[in-house]
Design a protein around this motif. Structure first.
Motif, PDB file in Angstrom:
ATOM      1  N   LYS A 222       0.858  -1.191   0.000  1.00  0.00           N
ATOM      2  CA  LYS A 222       0.000   0.000   0.000  1.00  0.00           C
ATOM      3  C   LYS A 222       0.888   1.233   0.000  1.00  0.00           C
ATOM      4  O   LYS A 222       1.855   1.330   0.747  1.00  0.00           O
ATOM      5  CB  LYS A 222      -0.899  -0.002   1.228  1.00  0.00           C
ATOM      6  N   LEU A 223       0.563   2.190  -0.858  1.00  0.00           N
ATOM      7  CA  LEU A 223       1.324   3.434  -0.924  1.00  0.00           C
ATOM      8  C   LEU A 223       0.921   4.370   0.216  1.00  0.00           C
ATOM      9  O   LEU A 223      -0.219   4.315   0.698  1.00  0.00           O
ATOM     10  CB  LEU A 223       1.059   4.137  -2.258  1.00  0.00           C
ATOM     11  N   PRO A 224       1.831   5.249   0.641  1.00  0.00           N
ATOM     12  CA  PRO A 224       1.468   6.245   1.656  1.00  0.00           C
ATOM     13  C   PRO A 224       0.343   7.136   1.120  1.00  0.00           C
ATOM     14  O   PRO A 224       0.230   7.338  -0.098  1.00  0.00           O
ATOM     15  CB  PRO A 224       2.748   7.059   1.843  1.00  0.00           C
ATOM     16  N   PRO A 225      -0.483   7.690   1.997  1.00  0.00           N
ATOM     17  CA  PRO A 225      -1.630   8.492   1.560  1.00  0.00           C
ATOM     18  C   PRO A 225      -1.277   9.673   0.664  1.00  0.00           C
ATOM     19  O   PRO A 225      -2.033  10.023  -0.229  1.00  0.00           O
ATOM     20  CB  PRO A 225      -2.253   8.981   2.861  1.00  0.00           C
ATOM     21  N   ALA A 226      -0.135  10.308   0.879  1.00  0.00           N
ATOM     22  CA  ALA A 226       0.231  11.482   0.092  1.00  0.00           C
ATOM     23  C   ALA A 226       1.173  11.147  -1.071  1.00  0.00           C
ATOM     24  O   ALA A 226       1.791  12.046  -1.643  1.00  0.00           O
ATOM     25  CB  ALA A 226       0.877  12.529   0.996  1.00  0.00           C
ATOM     26  N   ALA A 227       1.288   9.873  -1.443  1.00  0.00           N
ATOM     27  CA  ALA A 227       2.194   9.473  -2.527  1.00  0.00           C
ATOM     28  C   ALA A 227       1.925  10.300  -3.776  1.00  0.00           C
ATOM     29  O   ALA A 227       0.776  10.561  -4.134  1.00  0.00           O
ATOM     30  CB  ALA A 227       2.028   7.994  -2.820  1.00  0.00           C
ATOM     31  N   HIS A 228       3.000  10.716  -4.426  1.00  0.00           N
ATOM     32  CA  HIS A 228       2.876  11.570  -5.605  1.00  0.00           C
ATOM     33  C   HIS A 228       3.674  11.014  -6.795  1.00  0.00           C
ATOM     34  O   HIS A 228       3.221  11.058  -7.921  1.00  0.00           O
ATOM     35  CB  HIS A 228       3.347  12.977  -5.253  1.00  0.00           C
ATOM     36  N   VAL A 229       4.884  10.495  -6.517  1.00  0.00           N
ATOM     37  CA  VAL A 229       5.747   9.952  -7.567  1.00  0.00           C
ATOM     38  C   VAL A 229       6.348   8.640  -7.072  1.00  0.00           C
ATOM     39  O   VAL A 229       6.792   8.549  -5.922  1.00  0.00           O
ATOM     40  CB  VAL A 229       6.881  10.936  -7.927  1.00  0.00           C
TER      41      VAL A 229
END
Length: 86
Positions: A38-45
């Protein structure tokens, strides 16, 4: 998949998947990742520095449509509840 229809476990990639969120947050580094993450909630790149393709998903369970990121490449990911798998 095996001949009996049961999933074959994914082998871990060698290297790192690096995720950028926002400037005040340190990079999140996943070393030798395997399976669904699972990616962190604020993942951007997301940057794939492993030896295997990484698939990104817009849901937290690695289901549905995905985008393949080849080794040495990166992609933007939508903030929220995404995930990636190796």
């Amino acid at each position: 998949m095996s001949l009996l229809g049961t999933p074959v476990p994914a082998q871990a990639a060698t290297g790192e998947v690096v995720v950028f969120e926002v400037e005040p947050i340190p990079l999140k580094v996943y070393t030798d990742p395997s399976g669904c993450v699972k990616l962190p909630p604020a993942a951007h790149v997301l940057i794939n520095q492993t030896d295997k393709p990484v698939r990104t998903y817009s849901d937290p369970l690695c289901l549905g449509p995905s985008l393949t990121v080849q080794p040495g490449y990166g992609t933007h990911v939508a903030p929220g509840s995404g995930s990636f798998s190796v």
